[in-house]
Design an enzyme around this catalytic site. Structure first.
Site, PDB file in Angstrom:
ATOM      1  CE  LYS A  87      -4.415   0.889   2.286  1.00 36.90           C
ATOM      2  NZ  LYS A  87      -5.114   0.740   3.572  1.00 36.90           N
TER       3      LYS A  87
HETATM    4  O1  G3P Z   1      -8.346   1.664   4.725  1.00 40.99           O
HETATM    5  C1  G3P Z   1      -8.441   3.021   5.080  1.00 40.99           C
HETATM    6  C2  G3P Z   1      -9.437   3.180   6.160  1.00 40.99           C
HETATM    7  O2  G3P Z   1      -9.072   2.375   7.224  1.00 40.99           O
HETATM    8  C3  G3P Z   1      -9.660   4.549   6.664  1.00 40.99           C
HETATM    9  O3  G3P Z   1     -10.798   4.484   7.436  1.00 40.99           O
HETATM   10  O4  G3P Z   1     -12.422   5.245   9.093  1.00 40.99           O
HETATM   11  O5  G3P Z   1      -9.984   5.860   9.317  1.00 40.99           O
HETATM   12  O6  G3P Z   1     -11.391   6.904   7.564  1.00 40.99           O
HETATM   13  P1  G3P Z   1     -11.164   5.698   8.403  1.00 40.99           P
END
Ligand code: G3P
Length: 217
Positions: A87
């Site tokens: 990633k």
């Molecule tokens: O894979 C990216 C994701 O984990 C981000 O999620 O909820 O931190 O915006 P969030």
């Protein structure tokens, strides 16, 4: 649509895997930090454990920002197991690293994507996946699901092989909407995946069926 779990928690991955519907895993530095892992060996070992738990792809994010460092780290991550996808953040150095890793036969997932231009450049560089963040766009009053739909349509227009992986999923509706707009993959926390099963009529219906079933025992 493939469903990935967005966590570095081994118990949650095990639980999702036991359902028989899990297609892969995504992690990021914040999710890894949440597990209290530290040190190069421990991090490598944790990724190996995750990669052994699932047959599908596991996204492991680089911890560096400079082109040369990302490529080196990407090579190390990819050497852990063949289902590891590196990633890489959607920056200038990141795009260069995606291209360099692609040339070495290493698959990448370009993360922190918030617009069509970023997705298109990542795809042109040869990313296997692009990860637009739905929830974080919604947080700033934008429309995350609409971006997924736009990228899916544009990739289709030009036969782009890069898969659209919807990330930052905050609720069950996001998952349904991702299917409606044709996302290739959606990655979500365990609660949101299990949330797809929830309906009050299923619960009340089952309660009645079980009560009636017990009368016949
Ligand atoms: O894979 C990216 C994701 O984990 C981000 O999620 O909820 O931190 O915006 P969030």
């Amino acid at each position: 649509m493939k469903i990935f779990i967005d966590t570095a928690n081994l118990d949650q991955i095990k639980e999702a895997e036991s359902l028989g519907i899990l297609d892969g895993v995504t992690t990021n530095p914040s999710l890894m930090a949440k597990e209290g892992i530290s040190g190069k060996e421990a991090i490598r070992n944790h990724y190996l454990q995750i990669a052994k738990m699932v047959e599908g792809d596991v996204s492991a994010e680089v911890f560096s920002e400079k082109f040369e460092d990302m490529v080196k780290e990407g090579e190390e991550l990819a050497s852990i197991k063949s289902n590891i996808v590196v990633k890489i953040p959607c920056t200038k150095d990141g795009i260069k690293a995606i291209k360099a890793l692609k040339d070495k036969g290493i698959r990448t997932n370009c993360t922190l994507i918030f617009n069509i231009g970023q997705a298109m450049l990542a795809a042109k560089a040869g990313a296997s996946y692009v990860s637009p963040f739905i929830g974080r766009l919604d947080d700033i009053g934008d429309d995350g699901v609409a971006l997924i739909g736009d990228i899916v349509a544009i990739f289709k227009n030009y036969n782009v092989p890069t898969l659209v992986l919807a990330a930052s999923i905050r609720n069950n509706l996001h998952l349904i909407q991702c299917m409606q707009v044709g996302a290739d993959v959606a990655t979500a926390p365990l609660a949101q995946i299990l949330g797809l099963l929830k309906h009050p009529l299923t619960e009340s219906g089952l309660k009645t069926f079980m009560e009636d079933a017990s009368k016949m025992k």
